[in-house]
Design a protein around this motif. Structure first.
Motif, PDB file in Angstrom:
ATOM      1  N   CYS A   1      -2.482  -1.066  -4.228  1.00  0.00           N
ATOM      2  CA  CYS A   1      -3.704  -2.515  -3.014  1.00  0.00           C
ATOM      3  C   CYS A   1      -4.104  -3.109  -3.754  1.00  0.00           C
ATOM      4  O   CYS A   1      -5.010  -3.189  -3.284  1.00  0.00           O
TER       5      CYS A   1
ATOM      6  N   TYR B   1       1.319  -1.274   0.228  1.00  0.00           N
ATOM      7  CA  TYR B   1       0.190   0.058  -0.307  1.00  0.00           C
ATOM      8  C   TYR B   1       0.903   1.291  -0.305  1.00  0.00           C
ATOM      9  O   TYR B   1       1.270   2.060   1.160  1.00  0.00           O
TER      10      TYR B   1
ATOM     11  N   GLY C   1      -5.139   5.807  -1.279  1.00  0.00           N
ATOM     12  CA  GLY C   1      -6.211   6.233  -2.963  1.00  0.00           C
ATOM     13  C   GLY C   1      -5.400   6.603  -3.671  1.00  0.00           C
ATOM     14  O   GLY C   1      -6.068   7.874  -4.724  1.00  0.00           O
TER      15      GLY C   1
ATOM     16  N   CYS D   1       0.955   4.407  -1.358  1.00  0.00           N
ATOM     17  CA  CYS D   1       0.238   6.031  -0.553  1.00  0.00           C
ATOM     18  C   CYS D   1      -0.079   5.974   0.713  1.00  0.00           C
ATOM     19  O   CYS D   1      -0.305   7.213   1.623  1.00  0.00           O
TER      20      CYS D   1
ATOM     21  N   CYS E   1      -2.210   6.032  -5.548  1.00  0.00           N
ATOM     22  CA  CYS E   1      -2.232   4.964  -6.150  1.00  0.00           C
ATOM     23  C   CYS E   1      -2.601   3.317  -5.785  1.00  0.00           C
ATOM     24  O   CYS E   1      -4.015   3.567  -5.956  1.00  0.00           O
TER      25      CYS E   1
ATOM     26  N   ALA F   1      -2.151   4.079   1.867  1.00  0.00           N
ATOM     27  CA  ALA F   1      -3.914   4.307   2.488  1.00  0.00           C
ATOM     28  C   ALA F   1      -4.586   5.244   1.685  1.00  0.00           C
ATOM     29  O   ALA F   1      -5.943   5.497   2.117  1.00  0.00           O
TER      30      ALA F   1
ATOM     31  N   CYS G   1      -7.807  -0.441  -0.426  1.00  0.00           N
ATOM     32  CA  CYS G   1      -7.479   0.935   0.995  1.00  0.00           C
ATOM     33  C   CYS G   1      -8.416   1.908   0.992  1.00  0.00           C
ATOM     34  O   CYS G   1      -9.143   2.286   1.164  1.00  0.00           O
TER      35      CYS G   1
HETATM   36  S1  FES Z   1      -2.677   1.850  -1.120  1.00  0.00           S
HETATM   37 FE1  FES Z   1      -2.057   3.551  -2.756  1.00  0.00          FE
HETATM   38  S2  FES Z   1      -4.734   3.347  -3.731  1.00  0.00           S
HETATM   39 FE2  FES Z   1      -4.465   1.948  -1.922  1.00  0.00          FE
END
Ligand code: FES
Length: 107
Positions: free
Chosen positions: A46, A35, A41, A37, A43, A39, A81
């Protein structure tokens, strides 16, 4: 309680509690999951390739809609995430690109 089964992680079964994102449930189960970034949203690391139970993941988030429109997320993929799992069980696979070198996968 809905169960997510990870097919290429030896069929690992994860209980997803109400109010948890699927990623939070995976982390609570002690499974190492990418994950990048944090979590937020931002990247797509995840993501899960959903094989069954797609309708139980709930509506797509704004981040998922953005990545879908950019072709960075496929119709059968969800950002863990960003989503919850309610109303039924689901199965999926970790994509090749986001597998960790130190984790053993089953296929
Ligand atoms: S961890 Fe980056 S979008 Fe889910």
């Amino acid at each position: 309680m809905p169960i997510l089964r990870i097919q290429n992680l030896f069929g690992e079964r994860i209980n997803v509690l109400a109010g948890q994102t699927v990623l939070q449930a995976i982390q609570a189960a002690g499974i190492d999951w990418m994950y990048a970034c944090g979590a937020k949203g931002r990247c797509t690391t995840c993501r899960l390739v959903v094989t069954t139970g797609q309708l139980y993941f709930g509506p797509l988030s704004l981040a998922e809609l953005k990545f879908l429109s950019q072709g960075r997320l496929q119709e059968n993929e969800r950002l863990l995430c960003q989503c919850t799992l309610t109303g039924g069980d689901a199965c999926g696979c970790i994509p090749e690109q986001t597998k960790f070198p130190h984790v053993v996968y089953s296929d």
